[in-house]
Design an enzyme around this catalytic site. Structure first.
Site, mmCIF file in Angstrom:
data_model
loop_
_atom_site.group_PDB
_atom_site.id
_atom_site.type_symbol
_atom_site.label_atom_id
_atom_site.label_comp_id
_atom_site.label_asym_id
_atom_site.label_seq_id
_atom_site.Cartn_x
_atom_site.Cartn_y
_atom_site.Cartn_z
ATOM 1 N N ARG A 1 72.801 7.176 36.856
ATOM 2 C CA ARG A 1 73.373 7.145 35.413
ATOM 3 C C ARG A 1 74.726 7.244 36.391
ATOM 4 N NH1 ARG A 1 75.593 10.685 32.474
ATOM 5 N NH2 ARG A 1 76.112 10.117 29.819
ATOM 6 N N TYR B 1 73.970 3.991 11.265
ATOM 7 C CA TYR B 1 74.661 4.391 12.703
ATOM 8 C C TYR B 1 76.085 3.050 11.818
ATOM 9 C CZ TYR B 1 72.029 7.126 15.250
ATOM 10 O OH TYR B 1 70.725 8.297 15.942
ATOM 11 N N ARG C 1 67.473 11.998 31.012
ATOM 12 C CA ARG C 1 68.386 13.007 31.647
ATOM 13 C C ARG C 1 67.642 14.188 32.195
ATOM 14 N NH1 ARG C 1 72.355 13.392 26.535
ATOM 15 N NH2 ARG C 1 70.296 13.112 25.810
ATOM 16 N N ARG D 1 61.715 7.956 25.594
ATOM 17 C CA ARG D 1 62.781 8.501 26.645
ATOM 18 C C ARG D 1 62.366 8.491 27.997
ATOM 19 N NH1 ARG D 1 67.452 10.032 23.593
ATOM 20 N NH2 ARG D 1 67.934 7.992 22.032
ATOM 21 N N ASP E 1 69.063 0.899 24.547
ATOM 22 C CA ASP E 1 69.542 1.902 23.265
ATOM 23 C C ASP E 1 69.888 0.807 22.059
ATOM 24 O OD1 ASP E 1 70.701 4.795 23.117
ATOM 25 O OD2 ASP E 1 71.663 3.048 21.716
HETATM 26 O O1 CP3 Z 1 62.889 5.543 25.564
HETATM 27 C C1 CP3 Z 1 63.137 5.170 26.829
HETATM 28 O O2 CP3 Z 1 62.739 5.774 27.693
HETATM 29 C C2 CP3 Z 1 63.634 3.839 27.110
HETATM 30 C C3 CP3 Z 1 65.088 3.745 26.079
HETATM 31 C C4 CP3 Z 1 65.506 4.128 24.932
HETATM 32 C C5 CP3 Z 1 67.147 5.314 25.021
HETATM 33 N N1 CP3 Z 1 67.321 4.844 23.834
HETATM 34 C C6 CP3 Z 1 68.158 5.449 26.053
HETATM 35 C C7 CP3 Z 1 68.870 6.619 25.885
HETATM 36 C C8 CP3 Z 1 65.562 4.636 23.994
HETATM 37 C C9 CP3 Z 1 64.354 3.470 23.052
HETATM 38 C C10 CP3 Z 1 66.565 4.261 22.829
HETATM 39 C C11 CP3 Z 1 66.265 4.352 21.345
HETATM 40 C C12 CP3 Z 1 67.163 5.368 20.240
HETATM 41 N N2 CP3 Z 1 68.716 5.274 20.978
HETATM 42 C C13 CP3 Z 1 67.031 6.305 19.058
HETATM 43 C C14 CP3 Z 1 65.189 5.833 18.744
HETATM 44 C C15 CP3 Z 1 65.233 6.765 18.870
HETATM 45 C C16 CP3 Z 1 65.242 8.257 18.429
HETATM 46 O O3 CP3 Z 1 65.863 8.819 19.582
HETATM 47 O O4 CP3 Z 1 65.221 8.632 17.529
HETATM 48 C C17 CP3 Z 1 68.284 6.428 18.844
HETATM 49 C C18 CP3 Z 1 68.511 6.721 17.069
HETATM 50 C C19 CP3 Z 1 69.081 5.671 19.633
HETATM 51 C C20 CP3 Z 1 71.630 5.937 19.273
HETATM 52 C C21 CP3 Z 1 70.771 7.387 20.874
HETATM 53 N N3 CP3 Z 1 71.311 6.708 22.233
HETATM 54 C C22 CP3 Z 1 72.010 8.512 20.239
HETATM 55 C C23 CP3 Z 1 72.244 9.289 18.938
HETATM 56 C C24 CP3 Z 1 71.448 8.974 21.624
HETATM 57 C C25 CP3 Z 1 72.278 10.235 22.027
HETATM 58 C C26 CP3 Z 1 71.363 11.169 21.706
HETATM 59 C C27 CP3 Z 1 71.358 11.496 23.614
HETATM 60 O O5 CP3 Z 1 70.118 11.884 23.776
HETATM 61 O O6 CP3 Z 1 72.114 11.878 24.188
HETATM 62 C C28 CP3 Z 1 72.005 7.649 22.887
HETATM 63 C C29 CP3 Z 1 72.135 7.691 24.050
HETATM 64 C C30 CP3 Z 1 70.612 7.773 24.781
HETATM 65 N N4 CP3 Z 1 70.072 6.422 24.359
HETATM 66 C C31 CP3 Z 1 70.280 8.384 26.201
HETATM 67 C C32 CP3 Z 1 69.266 7.734 26.919
HETATM 68 C C33 CP3 Z 1 67.855 7.623 28.317
HETATM 69 C C34 CP3 Z 1 70.722 9.293 26.635
HETATM 70 C C35 CP3 Z 1 72.374 8.806 27.652
HETATM 71 C C36 CP3 Z 1 72.632 9.665 28.702
HETATM 72 O O7 CP3 Z 1 72.156 9.355 30.080
HETATM 73 O O8 CP3 Z 1 73.608 10.067 28.575
#
Ligand code: CP3
Length: 382
Positions: free
Chosen positions: A77, A191, A68, A64, A114
């Site tokens: 964003r 999911y 944010r 990540r 994602d």
């Molecule tokens: O790592 C990176 O920088 C690459 C991008 C990336 C994102 N999600 C961007 C993201 C990667 C590799 C993921 C993987 C992901 N997404 C996983 C597996 C890794 C982990 O965290 O366990 C999972 C389970 C998801 C599903 C997901 N996406 C959830 C549950 C959420 C909401 C939780 C949160 O952090 O808000 C997301 C949203 C998400 N994916 C964000 C980002 C940067 C936040 C979105 C935003 O900008 O509001």
């Protein structure tokens, strides 16, 4: 009961056997020959660690890392409108992928996308509720499953992601490794079945118990989709791929072997057959002692360790099978202070005798202080 092909009703031999109507591997081989040949001895630090070298200073990136906690991410964003629009806008998705590279000089950039884009490409509805997380239409019956699109349709939705990778291959510094990724079938299924994140993956476990055939059919389809999705990412320029199994820890015993290890093994094996030499990182989060047999059985070049794993134990039991990545607790990026430095140095030291890629044990959180990332890098590199 065996999974069955939806078009001709022939039995599929195991949960992960591809649809026999899928474009043949020979088509793929044409694409493979167009890829640049892998260099004999890679110069990029991460690629060397993935080949088993123990570098004097471990290469580093963060899960990540585009997120944010960075003001420049929040601004981009905002410009995109919302998270999904950002994922599907190649210029802006490439921009946020590059932001942490410019700021910190990490050794790898991970594609901004994602794991839930694949279910969306398979026909699930997907949206994000601010402050709560993802929501999807659910798959709980044969009828729901039958409404999903065929695997070959995924590129219609996912082609902007491949374009992001092509831009990144042009724009990244020569020394930075480009990582593509997908969710592991079990995590993606949790999911798709529940329609949201769940603390204990209860709905997915319930479907597994109540209708194992449907559960396995879904896992098989996601596995096949993941292989195609990652193949297209590699063809677009990903130099390494990572498989995120964030909820692997809730699978116990045989279930872990069947639904975490086996799909990761099949994905890894198929990708390596199609793209010889392509390195794979797998992240069976919270696998505990099963990390050892997972590393051996999957053939992944590297396993990512969450922060519940003791580094000394992992050095003796997991790193002996190949490269490891991890495992600093993300809270140190919020809290900073002397513990950030001492924990970073302890992890570097524990893994210093073998191949190691420094990373966090899970994604950096929005509350993290961007200056703490500099402190972590200084502790690794000094
Ligand atoms: O790592 C990176 O920088 C690459 C991008 C990336 C994102 N999600 C961007 C993201 C990667 C590799 C993921 C993987 C992901 N997404 C996983 C597996 C890794 C982990 O965290 O366990 C999972 C389970 C998801 C599903 C997901 N996406 C959830 C549950 C959420 C909401 C939780 C949160 O952090 O808000 C997301 C949203 C998400 N994916 C964000 C980002 C940067 C936040 C979105 C935003 O900008 O509001």
């Amino acid at each position: 009961m065996r999974a069955r092909c939806r078009r001709c009703d022939s039995a599929l031999l195991d949960i992960a056997q591809p649809d026999p109507h899928r474009r043949a591997d020979t088509d793929r081989r044409i694409a493979v020959t167009q890829l640049p040949a892998p260099a004999e001895a890679p110069t990029k630090t991460i690629l060397r660690a993935l080949q088993g070298e123990a570098p004097a200073v471990p290469p580093v990136w963060m899960m990540r890392q585009a997120g944010r906690y960075l003001p420049e991410y929040r601004a981009t964003r905002e410009k995109a409108g919302d998270f999904l629009s950002l994922c599907y806008n190649p210029d802006l998705a490439a921009e946020v992928t590059l932001q942490p590279i410019r700021r910190y000089g990490f050794d790898a950039a991970i594609l901004f996308a994602d794991i839930l884009l694949l279910p969306q490409a398979l026909g699930a509805d997907l949206w994000f509720v601010t402050g709560e997380g993802p929501r999807l239409s659910t798959i709980t019956s044969e009828e729901d499953f039958a409404r999903l699109k065929p695997v070959h349709a995924i590129d219609e939705t996912l082609s902007p992601v491949y374009e992001t990778l092509r831009i990144l291959r042009r724009e990244l510094p020569a020394e930075t490794t480009l990582i593509g990724f997908a969710g592991a079938p079990w995590t993606v299924a949790t999911y798709m079945i529940a329609g949201r994140g769940t603390p204990d993956q209860g709905p997915a476990h319930a479907l597994k118990t109540e209708n194992r055939a449907l559960f396995e059919q879904l896992l098989g389809k996601i596995t096949e989709g993941t292989i195609e999705y990652l193949s297209r990412q590699i063809e677009a320029g990903a130099e390494v791929v990572k498989i995120f199994d964030s909820w692997a820890g809730s699978l116990q015993g045989d279930d872990f072997d069947r639904y975490a290890t086996e799909p990761a093994r099949l994905i890894t094996e198929t990708l390596k057959r199609r793209y010889p030499g392509i390195p794979v990182i797998a992240f069976p989060r919270q696998a505990g002692e099963a990390y050892t047999r997972f590393h051996q059985a999957t053939g992944a070049d590297c396993v990512a360790l969450d922060d519940s794993v003791d580094a000394q134990w992992a050095a003796e039991n997991v790193q002996i099978h190949g490269c490891v990545q991890g495992n600093l607790a993300p809270r140190h990026m919020v809290e900073g202070g002397p513990a950030l430095v001492s924990e970073t140095k302890r992890i570097v030291q524990a893994f210093s005798k073998g191949p190691h890629i420094f990373n966090l044990g899970h994604g950096i959180t929005p509350e993290a202080d961007p200056d703490n990332v500099h402190r972590m890098l200084e502790a690794i590199r000094s």
